[in-house]
Design a protein around this motif. Structure first.
Motif, PDB file in Angstrom:
ATOM      1  N   ALA A   4       0.889  -3.541 -29.423  1.00 48.08           N
ATOM      2  CA  ALA A   4       0.490  -2.242 -28.867  1.00 48.08           C
ATOM      3  C   ALA A   4       0.748  -2.192 -27.362  1.00 48.08           C
ATOM      4  O   ALA A   4       1.286  -1.202 -26.838  1.00 48.08           O
ATOM      5  CB  ALA A   4      -0.978  -1.962 -29.167  1.00 48.08           C
ATOM      6  N   HIS A   5       0.402  -3.270 -26.652  1.00 54.04           N
ATOM      7  CA  HIS A   5       0.651  -3.324 -25.201  1.00 54.04           C
ATOM      8  C   HIS A   5       2.147  -3.363 -24.899  1.00 54.04           C
ATOM      9  O   HIS A   5       2.618  -2.726 -23.954  1.00 54.04           O
ATOM     10  CB  HIS A   5      -0.049  -4.538 -24.583  1.00 54.04           C
ATOM     11  N   PHE A   6       2.874  -4.117 -25.695  1.00 60.32           N
ATOM     12  CA  PHE A   6       4.329  -4.206 -25.528  1.00 60.32           C
ATOM     13  C   PHE A   6       4.962  -2.820 -25.683  1.00 60.32           C
ATOM     14  O   PHE A   6       5.797  -2.403 -24.863  1.00 60.32           O
ATOM     15  CB  PHE A   6       4.908  -5.185 -26.559  1.00 60.32           C
ATOM     16  N   LEU A   7       4.568  -2.099 -26.726  1.00 64.33           N
ATOM     17  CA  LEU A   7       5.127  -0.765 -26.964  1.00 64.33           C
ATOM     18  C   LEU A   7       4.686   0.236 -25.904  1.00 64.33           C
ATOM     19  O   LEU A   7       5.452   1.131 -25.537  1.00 64.33           O
ATOM     20  CB  LEU A   7       4.756  -0.281 -28.364  1.00 64.33           C
ATOM     21  N   LYS A   8       3.480   0.093 -25.388  1.00 66.87           N
ATOM     22  CA  LYS A   8       3.020   0.944 -24.276  1.00 66.87           C
ATOM     23  C   LYS A   8       3.935   0.739 -23.076  1.00 66.87           C
ATOM     24  O   LYS A   8       4.384   1.701 -22.444  1.00 66.87           O
ATOM     25  CB  LYS A   8       1.578   0.613 -23.907  1.00 66.87           C
ATOM     26  N   ASN A   9       4.234  -0.521 -22.780  1.00 63.65           N
ATOM     27  CA  ASN A   9       5.125  -0.808 -21.656  1.00 63.65           C
ATOM     28  C   ASN A   9       6.545  -0.307 -21.929  1.00 63.65           C
ATOM     29  O   ASN A   9       7.232   0.136 -21.005  1.00 63.65           O
ATOM     30  CB  ASN A   9       5.129  -2.302 -21.341  1.00 63.65           C
ATOM     31  N   ALA A  10       6.975  -0.377 -23.181  1.00 63.62           N
ATOM     32  CA  ALA A  10       8.287   0.188 -23.523  1.00 63.62           C
ATOM     33  C   ALA A  10       8.291   1.692 -23.271  1.00 63.62           C
ATOM     34  O   ALA A  10       9.277   2.252 -22.775  1.00 63.62           O
ATOM     35  CB  ALA A  10       8.636  -0.118 -24.975  1.00 63.62           C
ATOM     36  N   GLY A  11       7.191   2.356 -23.584  1.00 66.95           N
ATOM     37  CA  GLY A  11       7.077   3.788 -23.302  1.00 66.95           C
ATOM     38  C   GLY A  11       7.106   4.073 -21.804  1.00 66.95           C
ATOM     39  O   GLY A  11       7.738   5.037 -21.356  1.00 66.95           O
ATOM     40  N   GLY A  48      12.606  -2.965 -13.146  1.00 65.30           N
ATOM     41  CA  GLY A  48      12.897  -4.379 -12.901  1.00 65.30           C
ATOM     42  C   GLY A  48      11.643  -5.234 -12.878  1.00 65.30           C
ATOM     43  O   GLY A  48      11.668  -6.402 -13.247  1.00 65.30           O
ATOM     44  N   SER A  49      10.539  -4.656 -12.464  1.00 63.46           N
ATOM     45  CA  SER A  49       9.265  -5.368 -12.449  1.00 63.46           C
ATOM     46  C   SER A  49       8.606  -5.376 -13.820  1.00 63.46           C
ATOM     47  O   SER A  49       7.973  -6.357 -14.217  1.00 63.46           O
ATOM     48  CB  SER A  49       8.327  -4.692 -11.439  1.00 63.46           C
ATOM     49  N   LEU A  50       8.781  -4.296 -14.563  1.00 68.39           N
ATOM     50  CA  LEU A  50       8.113  -4.139 -15.848  1.00 68.39           C
ATOM     51  C   LEU A  50       8.666  -5.069 -16.933  1.00 68.39           C
ATOM     52  O   LEU A  50       7.911  -5.585 -17.755  1.00 68.39           O
ATOM     53  CB  LEU A  50       8.230  -2.678 -16.310  1.00 68.39           C
ATOM     54  N   VAL A  51       9.944  -5.311 -16.913  1.00 66.93           N
ATOM     55  CA  VAL A  51      10.558  -6.127 -17.971  1.00 66.93           C
ATOM     56  C   VAL A  51       9.995  -7.548 -18.007  1.00 66.93           C
ATOM     57  O   VAL A  51       9.496  -7.987 -19.042  1.00 66.93           O
ATOM     58  CB  VAL A  51      12.102  -6.107 -17.859  1.00 66.93           C
ATOM     59  N   PRO A  52      10.022  -8.302 -16.898  1.00 68.64           N
ATOM     60  CA  PRO A  52       9.455  -9.649 -16.984  1.00 68.64           C
ATOM     61  C   PRO A  52       7.935  -9.651 -17.193  1.00 68.64           C
ATOM     62  O   PRO A  52       7.396 -10.537 -17.853  1.00 68.64           O
ATOM     63  CB  PRO A  52       9.836 -10.310 -15.658  1.00 68.64           C
ATOM     64  N   THR A  53       7.263  -8.652 -16.630  1.00 72.16           N
ATOM     65  CA  THR A  53       5.811  -8.549 -16.824  1.00 72.16           C
ATOM     66  C   THR A  53       5.489  -8.377 -18.300  1.00 72.16           C
ATOM     67  O   THR A  53       4.566  -9.006 -18.834  1.00 72.16           O
ATOM     68  CB  THR A  53       5.252  -7.354 -16.025  1.00 72.16           C
ATOM     69  N   THR A  54       6.243  -7.537 -18.976  1.00 74.50           N
ATOM     70  CA  THR A  54       6.021  -7.292 -20.400  1.00 74.50           C
ATOM     71  C   THR A  54       6.347  -8.530 -21.221  1.00 74.50           C
ATOM     72  O   THR A  54       5.587  -8.908 -22.118  1.00 74.50           O
ATOM     73  CB  THR A  54       6.859  -6.086 -20.864  1.00 74.50           C
ATOM     74  N   ALA A  55       7.466  -9.166 -20.915  1.00 73.30           N
ATOM     75  CA  ALA A  55       7.852 -10.369 -21.666  1.00 73.30           C
ATOM     76  C   ALA A  55       6.842 -11.495 -21.481  1.00 73.30           C
ATOM     77  O   ALA A  55       6.514 -12.214 -22.427  1.00 73.30           O
ATOM     78  CB  ALA A  55       9.241 -10.821 -21.236  1.00 73.30           C
ATOM     79  N   ALA A  56       6.320 -11.645 -20.263  1.00 76.36           N
ATOM     80  CA  ALA A  56       5.362 -12.719 -19.996  1.00 76.36           C
ATOM     81  C   ALA A  56       3.964 -12.378 -20.490  1.00 76.36           C
ATOM     82  O   ALA A  56       3.255 -13.244 -21.005  1.00 76.36           O
ATOM     83  CB  ALA A  56       5.313 -13.007 -18.498  1.00 76.36           C
ATOM     84  N   GLY A  57       3.581 -11.122 -20.351  1.00 80.34           N
ATOM     85  CA  GLY A  57       2.206 -10.745 -20.637  1.00 80.34           C
ATOM     86  C   GLY A  57       1.912 -10.339 -22.061  1.00 80.34           C
ATOM     87  O   GLY A  57       0.756 -10.378 -22.494  1.00 80.34           O
ATOM     88  N   HIS A  58       2.923  -9.944 -22.800  1.00 85.93           N
ATOM     89  CA  HIS A  58       2.683  -9.425 -24.152  1.00 85.93           C
ATOM     90  C   HIS A  58       3.673  -9.976 -25.187  1.00 85.93           C
ATOM     91  O   HIS A  58       4.324  -9.210 -25.893  1.00 85.93           O
ATOM     92  CB  HIS A  58       2.722  -7.894 -24.140  1.00 85.93           C
ATOM     93  N   PRO A  59       3.767 -11.303 -25.307  1.00 86.08           N
ATOM     94  CA  PRO A  59       4.701 -11.886 -26.286  1.00 86.08           C
ATOM     95  C   PRO A  59       4.113 -11.849 -27.704  1.00 86.08           C
ATOM     96  O   PRO A  59       3.696 -12.865 -28.247  1.00 86.08           O
ATOM     97  CB  PRO A  59       4.870 -13.318 -25.777  1.00 86.08           C
ATOM     98  N   PHE A  60       4.118 -10.681 -28.296  1.00 87.34           N
ATOM     99  CA  PHE A  60       3.517 -10.499 -29.627  1.00 87.34           C
ATOM    100  C   PHE A  60       4.171 -11.396 -30.672  1.00 87.34           C
ATOM    101  O   PHE A  60       3.546 -11.802 -31.634  1.00 87.34           O
ATOM    102  CB  PHE A  60       3.581  -9.033 -30.055  1.00 87.34           C
ATOM    103  N   TRP A  61       5.441 -11.710 -30.475  1.00 86.21           N
ATOM    104  CA  TRP A  61       6.191 -12.527 -31.427  1.00 86.21           C
ATOM    105  C   TRP A  61       5.675 -13.975 -31.480  1.00 86.21           C
ATOM    106  O   TRP A  61       5.958 -14.685 -32.422  1.00 86.21           O
ATOM    107  CB  TRP A  61       7.679 -12.512 -31.079  1.00 86.21           C
ATOM    108  N   GLU A  62       4.919 -14.399 -30.472  1.00 79.95           N
ATOM    109  CA  GLU A  62       4.386 -15.760 -30.451  1.00 79.95           C
ATOM    110  C   GLU A  62       2.981 -15.850 -31.048  1.00 79.95           C
ATOM    111  O   GLU A  62       2.458 -16.941 -31.221  1.00 79.95           O
ATOM    112  CB  GLU A  62       4.352 -16.282 -29.012  1.00 79.95           C
ATOM    113  N   GLN A  63       2.360 -14.718 -31.336  1.00 82.20           N
ATOM    114  CA  GLN A  63       0.987 -14.696 -31.839  1.00 82.20           C
ATOM    115  C   GLN A  63       0.955 -15.033 -33.335  1.00 82.20           C
ATOM    116  O   GLN A  63       1.701 -14.461 -34.112  1.00 82.20           O
ATOM    117  CB  GLN A  63       0.348 -13.322 -31.608  1.00 82.20           C
TER     118      GLN A  63
END
Length: 179
Positions: free
Chosen positions: A115-122, A89-104
């Motif tokens: 890479a960070h997004f996929l690490k968090n998915a793992g 529950g903590s990881l999902v918003p952290t990942t969405a806020a911290g690693h929005p690769f789609w906006e880069q």
């Protein structure tokens, strides 16, 4: 199992470190969270209970506390399934806020964030395994199904016994009437 004693601290340490880091650099984390909060939580703020924090720094501190407490609990094997669920529950918003690769727009930055997004998915995958790990014990669902099955058999057996009793009483009454 020895594997749990090794894996849980390894997984939990990531979150404890992340929670401490979020407290140390709260302002930077809050700045990264602002766009996500604007698109999500703040649009629904009138529906939230009064006093619910919506400012980024308070939410970062709450998230950091969850990470530290649940990460420590997971590492120590205390309530590991609940701890892992809280960490997801903590990881999902952290990942969405911290690693929005789609906006880069920059390709290199996009690859870094991906890479960070996929690490968090793992990490989320590892936490999901921890959530469902019953340590070889039957799950609550399995125990509930077994209880229903046993109760059903008892009720069915009681019904047959009652029917046999009624039949026997009828036979007894008929034979008494024939005498």
């Amino acid at each position: 199992m020895i594997l749990r004693r090794i894996a849980r601290p390894m997984l939990g340490a990531t979150f404890v470190f992340g929670g401490i880091n979020a407290l140390r650099y709260c302002e930077q984390h809050a700045q990264a969270a602002e766009p996500l909060l604007d698109r999500t939580l703040r649009k629904q703020s009138e529906k939230l209970p009064e006093g619910t924090p919506t400012d980024a720094e308070s939410l970062i501190r709450i998230d950091a506390a969850v990470k530290i407490v649940a990460g420590t609990a997971l590492a120590l094997g205390a309530f590991p399934r609940v701890s892992a669920a809280l960490l997801i529950g903590s990881l999902v918003p952290t990942t969405a806020a911290g690693h929005p690769f789609w906006e880069q727009e920059d390709s290199a930055a996009r690859q870094q964030e991906l890479a960070h997004f996929l690490k968090n998915a793992g990490l989320a995958g590892g936490l999901l395994l921890a959530v469902v790990d019953t340590e070889g014990k039957p799950s609550v669902g399995w125990r509930a199904r077994q209880t229903v099955r046993a109760t059903s058999q008892q009720v069915s057996g009681a019904g047959r016994t009652a029917a046999d009793g009624v039949r026997a009483a009828g036979d007894s009454a008929r034979s008494a009437g024939a005498n």
